[in-house]
Design a protein around this motif. Structure first.
Motif, PDB file in Angstrom:
ATOM      1  N   ALA A  91       0.833  -1.205   0.000  1.00 16.47           N
ATOM      2  CA  ALA A  91       0.000   0.000   0.000  1.00 16.47           C
ATOM      3  C   ALA A  91       0.868   1.255   0.000  1.00 16.47           C
ATOM      4  N   GLY A  92       1.904   1.266   0.812  1.00 19.71           N
ATOM      5  CA  GLY A  92       2.796   2.422   0.871  1.00 19.71           C
ATOM      6  C   GLY A  92       3.543   2.650  -0.433  1.00 19.71           C
ATOM      7  N   LEU A  93       4.030   1.579  -1.035  1.00 22.96           N
ATOM      8  CA  LEU A  93       4.718   1.717  -2.321  1.00 22.96           C
ATOM      9  C   LEU A  93       3.756   2.167  -3.409  1.00 22.96           C
ATOM     10  N   GLY A  94       2.520   1.677  -3.341  1.00 29.28           N
ATOM     11  CA  GLY A  94       1.503   2.109  -4.307  1.00 29.28           C
ATOM     12  C   GLY A  94       1.232   3.600  -4.212  1.00 29.28           C
ATOM     13  N   LYS A  95       1.134   4.093  -2.989  1.00 28.63           N
ATOM     14  CA  LYS A  95       0.914   5.531  -2.790  1.00 28.63           C
ATOM     15  C   LYS A  95       2.090   6.343  -3.319  1.00 28.63           C
ATOM     16  N   LEU A  96       3.304   5.850  -3.071  1.00 31.00           N
ATOM     17  CA  LEU A  96       4.486   6.558  -3.588  1.00 31.00           C
ATOM     18  C   LEU A  96       4.505   6.558  -5.110  1.00 31.00           C
ATOM     19  N   ALA A  97       4.112   5.432  -5.709  1.00 34.06           N
ATOM     20  CA  ALA A  97       4.081   5.352  -7.172  1.00 34.06           C
ATOM     21  C   ALA A  97       3.049   6.315  -7.750  1.00 34.06           C
ATOM     22  N   GLU A  98       1.910   6.471  -7.067  1.00 35.57           N
ATOM     23  CA  GLU A  98       0.895   7.433  -7.522  1.00 35.57           C
ATOM     24  C   GLU A  98       1.382   8.865  -7.361  1.00 35.57           C
ATOM     25  N   LYS A  99       2.070   9.133  -6.263  1.00 35.83           N
ATOM     26  CA  LYS A  99       2.543  10.488  -5.978  1.00 35.83           C
ATOM     27  C   LYS A  99       3.713  10.888  -6.877  1.00 35.83           C
ATOM     28  N   TYR A 100       4.557   9.916  -7.215  1.00 37.84           N
ATOM     29  CA  TYR A 100       5.753  10.192  -8.014  1.00 37.84           C
ATOM     30  C   TYR A 100       5.809   9.282  -9.248  1.00 37.84           C
ATOM     31  N   PRO A 101       4.857   9.438 -10.176  1.00 32.87           N
ATOM     32  CA  PRO A 101       4.832   8.542 -11.336  1.00 32.87           C
ATOM     33  C   PRO A 101       6.040   8.688 -12.262  1.00 32.87           C
ATOM     34  N   ASN A 102       6.700   9.821 -12.213  1.00 32.36           N
ATOM     35  CA  ASN A 102       7.894  10.007 -13.045  1.00 32.36           C
ATOM     36  C   ASN A 102       9.113   9.296 -12.456  1.00 32.36           C
ATOM     37  N   VAL A 103       9.018   8.886 -11.201  1.00 31.66           N
ATOM     38  CA  VAL A 103      10.133   8.217 -10.530  1.00 31.66           C
ATOM     39  C   VAL A 103       9.884   6.716 -10.428  1.00 31.66           C
ATOM     40  N   LEU A 104       8.711   6.347  -9.904  1.00 30.38           N
ATOM     41  CA  LEU A 104       8.378   4.935  -9.713  1.00 30.38           C
ATOM     42  C   LEU A 104       7.426   4.469 -10.808  1.00 30.38           C
ATOM     43  N   ALA A 105       7.903   3.578 -11.655  1.00 26.82           N
ATOM     44  CA  ALA A 105       7.080   3.083 -12.751  1.00 26.82           C
ATOM     45  C   ALA A 105       6.179   1.936 -12.312  1.00 26.82           C
ATOM     46  N   ASP A 106       6.667   1.081 -11.403  1.00 25.13           N
ATOM     47  CA  ASP A 106       5.894  -0.101 -11.019  1.00 25.13           C
ATOM     48  C   ASP A 106       6.446  -0.662  -9.713  1.00 25.13           C
ATOM     49  N   THR A 107       5.564  -1.318  -8.989  1.00 26.44           N
ATOM     50  CA  THR A 107       5.978  -2.073  -7.812  1.00 26.44           C
ATOM     51  C   THR A 107       5.390  -3.465  -7.928  1.00 26.44           C
ATOM     52  N   ARG A 108       6.140  -4.446  -7.504  1.00 32.36           N
ATOM     53  CA  ARG A 108       5.646  -5.823  -7.557  1.00 32.36           C
ATOM     54  C   ARG A 108       6.364  -6.650  -6.513  1.00 32.36           C
ATOM     55  N   GLY A 109       5.839  -7.820  -6.289  1.00 36.42           N
ATOM     56  CA  GLY A 109       6.479  -8.718  -5.345  1.00 36.42           C
ATOM     57  C   GLY A 109       5.473  -9.525  -4.569  1.00 36.42           C
TER      58      GLY A 109
END
Length: 81
Positions: free
Chosen positions: A53-71
């Motif tokens: 959930a935290g990584l998802g929020k970061l990816a939404e907030k910084y889409p130019n930095v975080l392209a995807d999270t998985r695991g």
């Protein structure tokens, strides 16, 4: 081994490719019992969900930095732009 120890441990009596020795088996059982007694799998799942959930929020907030999270569980990866 030397001396009396050499007479006790004959070839094949102390190890094998596919069999565990008594100490290693006892240690493995103790670890498994601790995991069950302390409900570590549920804790790991909850922390993994929290991390996702935290990584998802970061990816939404910084889409130019975080392209995807998985695991899975606490083993996560992030794709950075």
């Amino acid at each position: 081994a030397r001396g009396q120890a050499a007479d006790v441990l004959v070839p094949g009596s102390h190890a094998s490719t596919y069999g565990g020795n008594p100490l290693a088996c006892a240690a493995g059982l103790a670890v498994a019992q601790y995991i069950c007694d302390h409900d570590l799998l549920t804790c790991a799942k909850e922390r993994g969900d929290q991390l996702s959930a935290g990584l998802g929020k970061l990816a939404e907030k910084y889409p130019n930095v975080l392209a995807d999270t998985r695991g899975w569980g606490l083993l996560k990866g992030i794709k950075i732009n």
